[in-house]
Each structure stands twice: as C-alpha cells, then as structure tokens.
Design a protein around this motif. Structure first.
Motif, mmCIF file in Angstrom:
data_model
loop_
_atom_site.group_PDB
_atom_site.id
_atom_site.type_symbol
_atom_site.label_atom_id
_atom_site.label_comp_id
_atom_site.label_asym_id
_atom_site.label_seq_id
_atom_site.Cartn_x
_atom_site.Cartn_y
_atom_site.Cartn_z
ATOM 1 N N UNK A 19 0.827 -1.211 0.000
ATOM 2 C CA UNK A 19 0.000 0.000 0.000
ATOM 3 C C UNK A 19 0.859 1.257 0.000
ATOM 4 N N UNK A 20 1.903 1.278 0.812
ATOM 5 C CA UNK A 20 2.769 2.459 0.889
ATOM 6 C C UNK A 20 3.430 2.743 -0.452
ATOM 7 N N UNK A 21 3.916 1.689 -1.124
ATOM 8 C CA UNK A 21 4.556 1.868 -2.426
ATOM 9 C C UNK A 21 3.545 2.346 -3.465
ATOM 10 N N UNK A 22 2.359 1.750 -3.459
ATOM 11 C CA UNK A 22 1.335 2.120 -4.437
ATOM 12 C C UNK A 22 0.895 3.562 -4.243
ATOM 13 N N UNK A 23 0.759 3.979 -3.003
ATOM 14 C CA UNK A 23 0.317 5.352 -2.705
ATOM 15 C C UNK A 23 1.250 6.374 -3.345
ATOM 16 N N UNK A 24 2.538 6.149 -3.208
ATOM 17 C CA UNK A 24 3.536 7.073 -3.770
ATOM 18 C C UNK A 24 3.516 7.021 -5.297
ATOM 19 N N UNK A 25 3.455 5.833 -5.850
ATOM 20 C CA UNK A 25 3.493 5.687 -7.310
ATOM 21 C C UNK A 25 2.237 6.231 -7.981
ATOM 22 N N UNK A 26 1.081 6.021 -7.370
ATOM 23 C CA UNK A 26 -0.166 6.553 -7.931
ATOM 24 C C UNK A 26 -0.105 8.073 -8.029
ATOM 25 N N UNK A 27 0.407 8.698 -6.988
ATOM 26 C CA UNK A 27 0.469 10.159 -6.980
ATOM 27 C C UNK A 27 1.540 10.669 -7.936
ATOM 28 N N UNK A 28 2.675 9.975 -7.987
ATOM 29 C CA UNK A 28 3.800 10.443 -8.807
ATOM 30 C C UNK A 28 3.552 10.238 -10.298
ATOM 31 N N UNK A 29 3.011 9.077 -10.661
ATOM 32 C CA UNK A 29 2.889 8.731 -12.073
ATOM 33 C C UNK A 29 1.450 8.667 -12.572
ATOM 34 N N UNK A 30 0.487 8.710 -11.652
ATOM 35 C CA UNK A 30 -0.901 8.569 -12.048
ATOM 36 C C UNK A 30 -1.347 7.117 -11.993
ATOM 37 N N UNK A 31 -2.648 6.951 -11.895
ATOM 38 C CA UNK A 31 -3.198 5.610 -11.738
ATOM 39 C C UNK A 31 -2.940 4.742 -12.965
ATOM 40 N N UNK A 32 -3.208 5.267 -14.158
ATOM 41 C CA UNK A 32 -3.086 4.468 -15.373
ATOM 42 C C UNK A 32 -1.653 4.040 -15.637
ATOM 43 N N UNK A 33 -0.698 4.905 -15.315
ATOM 44 C CA UNK A 33 0.710 4.613 -15.608
ATOM 45 C C UNK A 33 1.356 3.707 -14.559
ATOM 46 N N UNK A 34 0.668 3.458 -13.473
ATOM 47 C CA UNK A 34 1.215 2.610 -12.418
ATOM 48 C C UNK A 34 0.666 1.197 -12.568
ATOM 49 N N UNK A 35 1.570 0.248 -12.764
ATOM 50 C CA UNK A 35 1.170 -1.143 -12.936
ATOM 51 C C UNK A 35 1.497 -1.950 -11.685
ATOM 52 N N UNK A 36 0.904 -3.109 -11.596
ATOM 53 C CA UNK A 36 1.235 -4.031 -10.511
ATOM 54 C C UNK A 36 2.722 -4.364 -10.552
ATOM 55 N N UNK A 37 3.257 -4.491 -11.755
ATOM 56 C CA UNK A 37 4.682 -4.800 -11.899
ATOM 57 C C UNK A 37 5.548 -3.681 -11.317
ATOM 58 N N UNK A 38 5.156 -2.425 -11.536
ATOM 59 C CA UNK A 38 5.924 -1.306 -10.992
ATOM 60 C C UNK A 38 5.849 -1.275 -9.468
ATOM 61 N N UNK A 39 4.679 -1.577 -8.936
ATOM 62 C CA UNK A 39 4.532 -1.615 -7.475
ATOM 63 C C UNK A 39 5.413 -2.721 -6.909
ATOM 64 N N UNK A 40 5.392 -3.873 -7.567
ATOM 65 C CA UNK A 40 6.214 -4.996 -7.107
ATOM 66 C C UNK A 40 7.693 -4.653 -7.162
ATOM 67 N N UNK A 41 8.103 -3.978 -8.235
ATOM 68 C CA UNK A 41 9.507 -3.587 -8.379
ATOM 69 C C UNK A 41 9.934 -2.625 -7.283
ATOM 70 N N UNK A 42 9.005 -1.739 -6.886
ATOM 71 C CA UNK A 42 9.306 -0.742 -5.855
ATOM 72 C C UNK A 42 9.651 -1.406 -4.522
#
Length: 214
Positions: A19-42
C-alpha cells in the motif's frame, strides 16, 4: 509470539508495504501509468506476491482510500471534546486542511481520483455501505446540527449546508495542492506572498462568512 502470530504479522507488514509503495506511485505517475509490476519492483517482490493479497490495482486503491478515511476519522474524533459546536466546526476545518496538506497522497486518493469509487460501485456497492465516507461526513453533519441548536445556520437544511461546507473546504485544499494558489500569488492577483498565507486567509474569510449566518 507463536508461529501463527508471526506469519500473520509478516502478512500485514507486507500488505502495508504494498500500500505504501502504491500510494507514492499513484500520486507520482498517475493511476493508469502505475502497474502491478511497478509496485512490485518498488518493494522488490514479484507481481505474483502482490496478487496473493490484492486482486488488482483498484483493490489496492480502495484499500488505500479506506486507510486514509480511518486516519481522517481519528483526527476528527480527537475534536469530540470541543464542547462548543461552532468552535469544533472551525477546528474540523483546520484539521481537514492540515490533513490534506500533510497527506496529499491520501487526499488525492480519497477526494480527487475516481478509481476508488468506481471500484466500490462495481465490486462492493451491491453488498455493503460506503461506511468510511459516510462516517466522516456524519461527523460534519452532527457538528452542523449542534451549531443549528446554538442559533447558527437557522435557515439552512443541515445535510445540504454540510455539503456546502465540505465542498468549500475541498475546493480550498485542492487548489492549494494542485498549485493554483501559488499561480495566483505569482501573478499578483492577491496581495500575499506565501501560499500558506493565502490558504489561511481564505479559510479565515470563510469562517467569518459562517459567523454572519447566526
């Protein structure tokens, strides 16, 4: 602590990291540009691991929204010892503003992005109430009711006036978070040199307007 308890704690810790990683990525890159793979990589895990805990991105987004509402509700609850309802209303406004400015990732998820509500309507809507949002709004409604009992807002319908108060505060916070207040200052549209000052002055003006409705 037994093995079962340790496994449960590990599970909750991992869910929180997701959740913490997704929260940052959603805000930084937007919902559409954030994938499960990017969250996992984070968090340096495989996408498969995330799917063990969340069905998809919307599921993650909805979990984050619930977490944000829980935090906001906790802050509002702390104001329950303010006996005077109008003073409590002012304190709620400042608390809401502070929450938005200090937790902009949560605020965007809770009140700006449409995906959490889409998820709720598509997946949860038929089976459960939107308890998190309802609880937060009802704190405001009860406070407005208390103000009305003290002679404020006599001509106003409580629920409609509560929506007016909330939407005004939301507008103020969103303009601040998205840089529009700063834009106004840069173009000298107000005689103020600081974004925090213009936000505070606008809030004070709104409070003054509410005071006139007694």
């Amino acid at each position: 602590m037994g093995i079962k308890e340790r496994k449960e704690r590990h599970k909750e810790d991992l869910k929180q990291r997701i959740l913490d990683a997704a929260k940052v990525l959603f805000l930084k890159h937007g919902y559409e540009a954030t994938s499960i793979r990017k969250i996992a990589s984070e968090i340096e895990f495989s996408p498969t691991t995330i799917y063990l805990y969340y069905k998809d991105k919307k599921d993650i987004m909805y979990a984050l929204q619930k977490e944000g509402f829980k935090l906001l509700r906790t802050r509002f609850t702390a104001l329950s010892n303010v006996d005077d309802p109008f003073e409590r209303l002012k304190a709620m406004g400042r608390t809401y503003m502070q929450f938005a400015l200090e937790n902009n990732e949560f605020y965007e998820l809770m009140f700006v992005m449409k995906e959490p509500l889409t998820y709720f309507d598509d997946v949860c809507g038929a089976d459960e109430e939107w308890d998190d949002g309802i609880d937060a709004f009802n704190v405001l409604v009860r406070t407005i009711e208390g103000c009305k009992e003290r002679g404020f807002f006599k001509q106003q319908q409580v629920n409609v006036f509560s929506m007016l108060v909330w939407s005004t505060m939301h507008g103020l916070c969103t303009l601040s978070l998205h840089g529009h207040m700063d834009h106004v200052i840069r173009h000298h549209l107000v005689d103020i040199v600081d974004v925090e000052q213009v936000t505070e002055k606008t809030f004070e003006g709104f409070v003054h307007l509410l005071e006139q409705l007694k």
